[in-house]
Motif scaffolding. Structure first.
Motif, PDB file in Angstrom:
ATOM      1  N   LYS A   1       0.505  -1.330   0.116  1.00  0.00           N
ATOM      2  CA  LYS A   1      -0.014  -0.083  -0.027  1.00  0.00           C
ATOM      3  C   LYS A   1       0.818   1.132  -0.344  1.00  0.00           C
ATOM      4  N   LYS A   2       1.947   1.291   1.461  1.00  0.00           N
ATOM      5  CA  LYS A   2       2.911   2.132   0.594  1.00  0.00           C
ATOM      6  C   LYS A   2       3.406   2.744  -0.413  1.00  0.00           C
ATOM      7  N   LEU A   3       4.083   1.121  -0.882  1.00  0.00           N
ATOM      8  CA  LEU A   3       4.535   1.770  -2.034  1.00  0.00           C
ATOM      9  C   LEU A   3       3.499   2.846  -3.616  1.00  0.00           C
ATOM     10  N   ASP A   4       2.593   1.980  -2.867  1.00  0.00           N
ATOM     11  CA  ASP A   4       1.473   2.725  -3.993  1.00  0.00           C
ATOM     12  C   ASP A   4       1.107   4.007  -3.641  1.00  0.00           C
ATOM     13  N   TRP A   5       1.263   4.160  -2.539  1.00  0.00           N
ATOM     14  CA  TRP A   5       0.719   5.578  -2.109  1.00  0.00           C
ATOM     15  C   TRP A   5       1.812   6.334  -3.524  1.00  0.00           C
ATOM     16  N   TYR A   6       3.280   6.044  -3.080  1.00  0.00           N
ATOM     17  CA  TYR A   6       4.010   7.240  -3.488  1.00  0.00           C
ATOM     18  C   TYR A   6       4.470   6.656  -4.725  1.00  0.00           C
ATOM     19  N   ARG A   7       4.482   5.871  -5.311  1.00  0.00           N
ATOM     20  CA  ARG A   7       4.003   5.700  -6.830  1.00  0.00           C
ATOM     21  C   ARG A   7       2.871   6.526  -7.997  1.00  0.00           C
ATOM     22  N   ASN A   8       2.001   6.062  -7.105  1.00  0.00           N
ATOM     23  CA  ASN A   8       0.474   7.233  -7.571  1.00  0.00           C
ATOM     24  C   ASN A   8       0.875   9.156  -7.234  1.00  0.00           C
ATOM     25  N   GLY A   9       2.071   8.941  -6.189  1.00  0.00           N
ATOM     26  CA  GLY A   9       2.063  10.212  -6.366  1.00  0.00           C
ATOM     27  C   GLY A   9       3.094  10.837  -7.629  1.00  0.00           C
ATOM     28  N   VAL A  10       3.864  10.336  -7.734  1.00  0.00           N
ATOM     29  CA  VAL A  10       4.764  10.728  -8.855  1.00  0.00           C
ATOM     30  C   VAL A  10       3.974   9.862  -9.732  1.00  0.00           C
ATOM     31  N   GLY A  11       3.656   9.167 -10.470  1.00  0.00           N
ATOM     32  CA  GLY A  11       3.017   8.544 -11.252  1.00  0.00           C
ATOM     33  C   GLY A  11       1.257  10.421 -11.966  1.00  0.00           C
TER      34      GLY A  11
END
Length: 308
Positions: free
Chosen positions: A68-78
């Protein structure tokens, strides 16, 4: 302290900048009832009607495991990878706020340099870090005129490449003694600065991407990057009473306490359109310092005008 109301956002992909449109802000509507405690016990509802008894419960739901944390940050940069590398792009279509933003930041920085840096920084080699630097807007228009070296920290690669071009010596109106030095394509939560390198670490419109635990750990690591007497400037949105994608003033203050930071001075941004979030500047120090009282003349310097 402000009142007891506090807000927090549950939409991880939206950036906490003062330039989100009115429509985008409507995506995250949170009403909360807060008790101001070090444990950050803030209850509320998200835009889907889910109820959380505390901020900790909310963060466990959003970033409670490694994926979930990986997705959180990946979505932010994305989100930002799809944004044009221009002033209008990084300011969400509000390029006209660039000038009042820089003007207010410069006045705040001038005051801090006068009060906190010996001799106002004159005849010293000053170094700054621009966190969430984007295309180098703040560095080009402000920091590089006051600091001999500015390092840029930005996780969006095409923004950082634009910053390299914007800050090339031939595109600057400063002496060769002032330069953009290092360009780090690294997110805040993974960055550790060199020890005692920076006089000022400038953090503007990017800290909203970090979960609370990474917010605290970032500042704890970054403190080691300050020279003795160095300080942080955090410039960020403040939550409104009924819709927001950012933290409130009291939320920030509790996090600063957990970081071991002290508020030396704060000032509200003026001159922004009414539909945008309120923005506040915080000067943060690692030691408790007595604020300088009374009026003092601004230091005289031959600086280039704002580069629009």
């Amino acid at each position: 302290m402000l009142g007891a109301n506090s807000n927090l956002c549950l939409n991880s992909y939206l950036a906490a900048t003062a330039t989100e449109t009115h429509q985008a802000r409507d995506k995250c509507r949170v009403r909360t009832r807060a008790t101001i405690r070090i444990e950050m016990e803030i209850g509320g509802l998200d835009s889907n009607g889910r109820e959380f008894k505390s901020a900790d419960e909310m963060w466990r739901e959003e970033v409670g495991d490694s994926q979930k944390k990986l997705d959180w940050y990946r979505n932010g940069v994305g989100y930002w990878q799809g944004v044009d590398a221009s002033v209008d792009g990084v300011l969400g279509g509000y390029a006209h706020v660039n000038e009042p933003d820089i003007k207010a930041s410069e006045a705040f920085l001038n005051t801090l340099l006068t009060e906190l840096v010996p001799n106002g920084g004159r005849n010293q080699h000053l170094v700054a870090l621009d966190c969430g630097s984007g295309i180098g807007r703040v560095t080009k228009n402000l920091l590089i005129r006051y600091f001999n070296e500015v390092d840029l920290l930005e996780p969006v690669s095409h923004f950082l490449e634009a910053a390299r071009e914007n800050l090339a010596p031939e595109n600057l109106s400063v002496s060769e003694e002032h330069k953009a030095f290092n360009f780090y394509c690294t997110p805040l939560q993974e960055f550790t600065p060199d020890a005692q390198r920076y006089d000022v670490i400038w953090v503007q419109w990017c800290i909203g991407h970090l979960a609370d635990d990474d917010f605290v750990s970032f500042f704890k690591r970054a403190k080691a990057g300050l020279k003795p007497g160095g300080f942080f400037v955090l410039k960020e949105n403040l939550a409104k009473s009924d819709k927001s994608i950012t933290r409130s003033d009291v939320y920030f203050k509790e996090l600063f306490t957990q970081c071991g930071l002290n508020i030396y001075k704060l000032k509200d941004q003026k001159g922004f359109p009414d539909e945008l979030f309120a923005v506040r500047m915080y000067a943060l120090t690692t030691e408790t310092l007595k604020k300088v009282g009374g009026s003092r003349p601004k230091r005289k310097a031959n600086r280039p005008a704002i580069i629009k």
